[in-house]
Design an enzyme around this catalytic site. Structure first.
Site, PDB file in Angstrom:
ATOM      1  N   GLY A 272      -2.480   1.034 -35.771  1.00  0.00           N
ATOM      2  CA  GLY A 272      -3.656   0.191 -36.018  1.00  0.00           C
ATOM      3  C   GLY A 272      -4.920   0.996 -35.831  1.00  0.00           C
ATOM      4  O   GLY A 272      -4.967   2.184 -36.165  1.00  0.00           O
ATOM      5  N   CYS A 279      -7.709  -1.936 -19.599  1.00  0.00           N
ATOM      6  CA  CYS A 279      -6.718  -1.141 -18.859  1.00  0.00           C
ATOM      7  C   CYS A 279      -6.442   0.224 -19.446  1.00  0.00           C
ATOM      8  O   CYS A 279      -6.711   1.238 -18.813  1.00  0.00           O
ATOM      9  CB  CYS A 279      -5.417  -1.937 -18.775  1.00  0.00           C
ATOM     10  SG  CYS A 279      -5.656  -3.404 -17.832  1.00  0.00           S
TER      11      CYS A 279
HETATM   12  C1  UDX Z   1      -8.176  -6.020 -12.766  1.00  0.00           C
HETATM   13  C2  UDX Z   1      -7.771  -4.922 -11.843  1.00  0.00           C
HETATM   14  O1  UDX Z   1      -8.636  -4.913 -10.732  1.00  0.00           O
HETATM   15  C3  UDX Z   1      -7.891  -3.600 -12.558  1.00  0.00           C
HETATM   16  O2  UDX Z   1      -7.382  -2.568 -11.705  1.00  0.00           O
HETATM   17  C4  UDX Z   1      -7.023  -3.675 -13.769  1.00  0.00           C
HETATM   18  O3  UDX Z   1      -6.968  -2.431 -14.408  1.00  0.00           O
HETATM   19  C5  UDX Z   1      -7.633  -4.729 -14.693  1.00  0.00           C
HETATM   20  O4  UDX Z   1      -7.605  -5.986 -14.051  1.00  0.00           O
HETATM   21  P1  UDX Z   1     -10.125  -7.331 -13.342  1.00  0.00           P
HETATM   22  O5  UDX Z   1      -9.375  -8.453 -12.672  1.00  0.00           O
HETATM   23  O6  UDX Z   1     -10.263  -7.342 -14.824  1.00  0.00           O
HETATM   24  O7  UDX Z   1      -9.518  -5.945 -12.922  1.00  0.00           O
HETATM   25  O8  UDX Z   1     -11.477  -7.175 -12.627  1.00  0.00           O
HETATM   26  P2  UDX Z   1     -12.678  -8.150 -12.855  1.00  0.00           P
HETATM   27  O9  UDX Z   1     -12.434  -9.000 -14.042  1.00  0.00           O
HETATM   28  O10 UDX Z   1     -13.858  -7.283 -12.756  1.00  0.00           O
HETATM   29  O11 UDX Z   1     -12.545  -9.095 -11.569  1.00  0.00           O
HETATM   30  C6  UDX Z   1     -12.795  -8.590 -10.307  1.00  0.00           C
HETATM   31  C7  UDX Z   1     -13.276  -9.784  -9.473  1.00  0.00           C
HETATM   32  O12 UDX Z   1     -13.495  -9.357  -8.146  1.00  0.00           O
HETATM   33  C8  UDX Z   1     -14.591 -10.351 -10.005  1.00  0.00           C
HETATM   34  O13 UDX Z   1     -14.462 -11.752 -10.076  1.00  0.00           O
HETATM   35  C9  UDX Z   1     -15.612  -9.961  -8.929  1.00  0.00           C
HETATM   36  O14 UDX Z   1     -16.598 -10.958  -8.746  1.00  0.00           O
HETATM   37  C10 UDX Z   1     -14.723  -9.879  -7.684  1.00  0.00           C
HETATM   38  N1  UDX Z   1     -15.215  -8.975  -6.664  1.00  0.00           N
HETATM   39  C11 UDX Z   1     -15.601  -7.706  -7.008  1.00  0.00           C
HETATM   40  C12 UDX Z   1     -15.238  -9.417  -5.322  1.00  0.00           C
HETATM   41  O15 UDX Z   1     -14.873 -10.547  -5.034  1.00  0.00           O
HETATM   42  N2  UDX Z   1     -15.675  -8.563  -4.352  1.00  0.00           N
HETATM   43  C13 UDX Z   1     -16.101  -7.290  -4.655  1.00  0.00           C
HETATM   44  O16 UDX Z   1     -16.502  -6.570  -3.735  1.00  0.00           O
HETATM   45  C14 UDX Z   1     -16.064  -6.851  -6.020  1.00  0.00           C
HETATM   46  C1  UDX Z   2      -1.811  -3.392 -20.928  1.00  0.00           C
HETATM   47  C2  UDX Z   2      -0.370  -3.154 -20.503  1.00  0.00           C
HETATM   48  O1  UDX Z   2       0.497  -3.586 -21.558  1.00  0.00           O
HETATM   49  C3  UDX Z   2      -0.072  -3.944 -19.242  1.00  0.00           C
HETATM   50  O2  UDX Z   2       1.241  -3.662 -18.807  1.00  0.00           O
HETATM   51  C4  UDX Z   2      -1.058  -3.526 -18.151  1.00  0.00           C
HETATM   52  O3  UDX Z   2      -0.843  -4.255 -16.957  1.00  0.00           O
HETATM   53  C5  UDX Z   2      -2.465  -3.780 -18.608  1.00  0.00           C
HETATM   54  O4  UDX Z   2      -2.714  -3.079 -19.845  1.00  0.00           O
HETATM   55  P1  UDX Z   2      -3.229  -5.196 -22.161  1.00  0.00           P
HETATM   56  O5  UDX Z   2      -4.253  -4.111 -22.125  1.00  0.00           O
HETATM   57  O6  UDX Z   2      -3.584  -6.555 -21.735  1.00  0.00           O
HETATM   58  O7  UDX Z   2      -1.954  -4.743 -21.256  1.00  0.00           O
HETATM   59  O8  UDX Z   2      -2.743  -5.337 -23.662  1.00  0.00           O
HETATM   60  P2  UDX Z   2      -1.605  -4.668 -24.552  1.00  0.00           P
HETATM   61  O9  UDX Z   2      -0.839  -5.754 -25.158  1.00  0.00           O
HETATM   62  O10 UDX Z   2      -0.876  -3.610 -23.792  1.00  0.00           O
HETATM   63  O11 UDX Z   2      -2.480  -3.954 -25.708  1.00  0.00           O
HETATM   64  C6  UDX Z   2      -3.342  -2.923 -25.315  1.00  0.00           C
HETATM   65  C7  UDX Z   2      -4.031  -2.393 -26.566  1.00  0.00           C
HETATM   66  O12 UDX Z   2      -3.101  -1.683 -27.375  1.00  0.00           O
HETATM   67  C8  UDX Z   2      -4.621  -3.481 -27.462  1.00  0.00           C
HETATM   68  O13 UDX Z   2      -5.848  -3.021 -27.979  1.00  0.00           O
HETATM   69  C9  UDX Z   2      -3.593  -3.621 -28.579  1.00  0.00           C
HETATM   70  O14 UDX Z   2      -4.193  -4.059 -29.789  1.00  0.00           O
HETATM   71  C10 UDX Z   2      -3.105  -2.192 -28.706  1.00  0.00           C
HETATM   72  N1  UDX Z   2      -1.734  -2.062 -29.205  1.00  0.00           N
HETATM   73  C11 UDX Z   2      -0.696  -2.589 -28.493  1.00  0.00           C
HETATM   74  C12 UDX Z   2      -1.518  -1.326 -30.376  1.00  0.00           C
HETATM   75  O15 UDX Z   2      -2.464  -0.852 -31.013  1.00  0.00           O
HETATM   76  N2  UDX Z   2      -0.242  -1.147 -30.817  1.00  0.00           N
HETATM   77  C13 UDX Z   2       0.830  -1.670 -30.136  1.00  0.00           C
HETATM   78  O16 UDX Z   2       1.955  -1.486 -30.603  1.00  0.00           O
HETATM   79  C14 UDX Z   2       0.600  -2.415 -28.951  1.00  0.00           C
END
Ligand code: UDX
Ligand code: UDX
Length: 468
Positions: A272, A279
């Site tokens: 794609g 992530c």
């Molecule tokens: C998560 C994981 O942390 C990250 O490692 C993974 O790769 C992606 O998903 P995510 O849940 O997406 O990250 O983070 P985010 O959406 O930024 O949420 C973090 C939350 O923690 C936010 O709601 C923020 O308000 C809160 N936070 C942040 C606290 O409560 N205390 C802090 O000091 C910092």
């Molecule tokens: C990913 C990992 O799959 C998950 O295990 C980890 O915890 C967080 O990161 P996510 O990022 O939510 O999950 O989505 P995913 O379904 O993995 O797709 C990631 C990206 O790759 C997207 O942009 C998707 O469009 C792309 N993708 C995925 C491709 O281009 N080709 C594929 O075959 C699969």
């Protein structure tokens, strides 16, 4: 058990809701008052299947929300740290939120606590968390630090949590491992799946979930290595798709041929416009940085990132070769989210391509089933929005497909053809069969397959070069 989850983002909120569904008592902590207020009054800030059901089932009884980390830690036996670990400019994971939470936890450690890294963190982080808590005066026997990485995909995070391929737990002693085995016992014993309200089991999953107990360092590495491998698999197939375009092969056939090797497998072989999301881009960069810090020059990861960026540039070139000139051209765009099934636009390749085309002077009207609100927050007003795929195509010089939403693969092609000014579709996600598109009157470009055009269209009108 009594559990605190710190951070109510994509990971923390899903983990908290699922732990409550396993029967635990969960306090979800966040320092964002707006987010807490929204959660308390029943809003669901992220687009996740089954999450609304779980939150309404447990909100106010087994799942409570708080901004008081100290109190939550005191009341809990296990504390999961799920705050964001965003990339710094140098591509390393910013662990400042993790550190500030670890410091705050210290003062509340009165009896034995297990502090668990849920966020994706570089190897050695657990050692640093331990150091920070000791430095701030905790008794060395009053806590342990464990790693329990999440493997949640956005859009399917709840089922990924409740029907995981495996549960990885990194502990450095049995006391800590015993506590975490207890946390996940409803899944590993299979009891959860027999309970009345259990979430339905998706296909391609097996129960009960196996638990893999490793050292903390191994568990931290498993997470980075998993994501880096999956990103590598996507970049690999995108590079093979580019080869197919050069030699006139068909990437669908190649994927089928290699994917039937059980050691390769058919999943994550969809070529794609490259991977995005909160992530893969961040974790591949962080893994590269950690490797360098630890003295290993993991250059393969540079290539994984380079191919991924190149995939977007190649797509913009494909649009240019299909339309000859871009300035002033009206383009319909389907998809803004980084993948189908989510409203998340973090590191979305669709957004990056839209920005690149607008810089070339294109006028763009975009439609996405869930991500338009978040896009509006970051894009300037030149980007127009449509209320349907057909409206995005109305009067356009070409239609681009940038996100693999189910609904984009099942459009009424006749109607689409009527709406478009020119019947040109440039598909960045290979949602259609080139022959079907040609039979419906389209000039159709995609990834790793030759362009197709309606029968009888004179060669001179088949715009775009063979290499398109
Ligand atoms: C998560 C994981 O942390 C990250 O490692 C993974 O790769 C992606 O998903 P995510 O849940 O997406 O990250 O983070 P985010 O959406 O930024 O949420 C973090 C939350 O923690 C936010 O709601 C923020 O308000 C809160 N936070 C942040 C606290 O409560 N205390 C802090 O000091 C910092
Ligand atoms: C990913 C990992 O799959 C998950 O295990 C980890 O915890 C967080 O990161 P996510 O990022 O939510 O999950 O989505 P995913 O379904 O993995 O797709 C990631 C990206 O790759 C997207 O942009 C998707 O469009 C792309 N993708 C995925 C491709 O281009 N080709 C594929 O075959 C699969």
């Amino acid at each position: 058990m009594r559990i605190a989850v710190v951070g109510s983002g994509y990971v923390g909120l899903v983990a908290g809701a699922c732990f409550a569904d396993l029967g635990h008592n969960v306090i979800l902590v966040d320092n964002d008052e707006r987010k807490l207020a929204a959660l308390k009054n029943g809003q669901v800030p992220i687009h996740e299947k089954f999450l609304p059901e779980l939150l309404s089932r447990h909100r106010g009884n087994r799942l409570t929300f708080s901004d008081d980390l100290h109190e939550a830690v005191r009341a809990s036996a296990v504390i999961f740290i799920a705050v964001g670990t965003p990339p710094t400019e140098r591509g390393e994971a910013d662990l400042s939120y993790v550190e500030s939470v670890a410091r705050e936890i210290t003062g509340a450690v009165d009896d034995y606590k297990v502090i668990v890294e849920k966020s994706t963190v570089p190897v050695y982080t657990s050692e640093w968390i331990r150091k920070i808590i000791l430095r701030n005066g905790a008794d060395p026997d009053s806590f342990d630090v464990a790693s329990n990485p999440e493997f949640l995909r956005e859009g399917t995070a709840v089922t990924d949590f409740l029907f995981p391929d495996r549960i990885v737990v990194g502990c450095d002693n049995d006391r800590c491992a015993t506590v975490l085995r207890e946390v996940y016992a409803p899944l590993t014993s299979g009891k959860y799946y027999e309970s009345a309200g259990a979430i339905p089991q998706p296909d391609r999953t097996s129960i009960p979930a196996p638990i893999i107990v490793t050292s903390t360092k191994s568990a931290e590495l498993i997470k980075h290595a998993s994501n880096a491998f999956l990103a590598m698999k996507i970049s690999f197939i995108n590079a093979v798709a580019s080869m197919c375009e050069s030699v006139g092969a068909n990437v669908n056939q190649v994927c089928h041929g290699i994917g039937t090797d059980s050691r390769i497998g058919p999943r994550f072989l969809n070529p794609g416009i490259g991977y995005g999301g909160s992530c893969f881009p961040k974790d591949v960069m962080a893994f590269r940085a950690v490797a360098r810090e630890c003295g290993y020059d993991f250059r393969l990861l540079d290539e994984v990132m380079r191919i991924n960026e190149d995939q977007r540039d190649r797509f913009v070139k494909k649009v240019r070769s299909a339309l000859w000139t871009l300035r002033g051209k009206h383009l319909g765009v389907l998809g803004l989210a980084f993948k189908g099934g989510t409203d998340d636009i973090r590191e979305s390749p669709a957004i990056l391509i839209v920005q690149a085309l607008m810089q070339e002077g294109c006028k763009i009207t975009a439609y996405d089933p869930a991500a338009m609100d978040r896009t509006q927050e970051v894009m300037n007003s030149n980007l127009k929005y449509a209320s349907s795929a057909y409206e995005a195509a109305t009067g356009a010089d070409a239609l681009l497909i940038l996100t693999e939403w189910e609904e984009f693969a099942n459009l009424d092609l006749r109607r689409l053809n009527d709406e478009l000014k020119y019947p040109i579709v440039i598909d960045g996600r290979n949602l259609y069969d080139p022959e079907v598109m040609a039979a419906n009157g389209f000039i159709y470009y995609s990834v790793g397959r030759a362009a197709s055009h309606p029968e009888g269209v004179p060669a001179a009108l088949r715009n775009g070069t063979k290499k398109a």
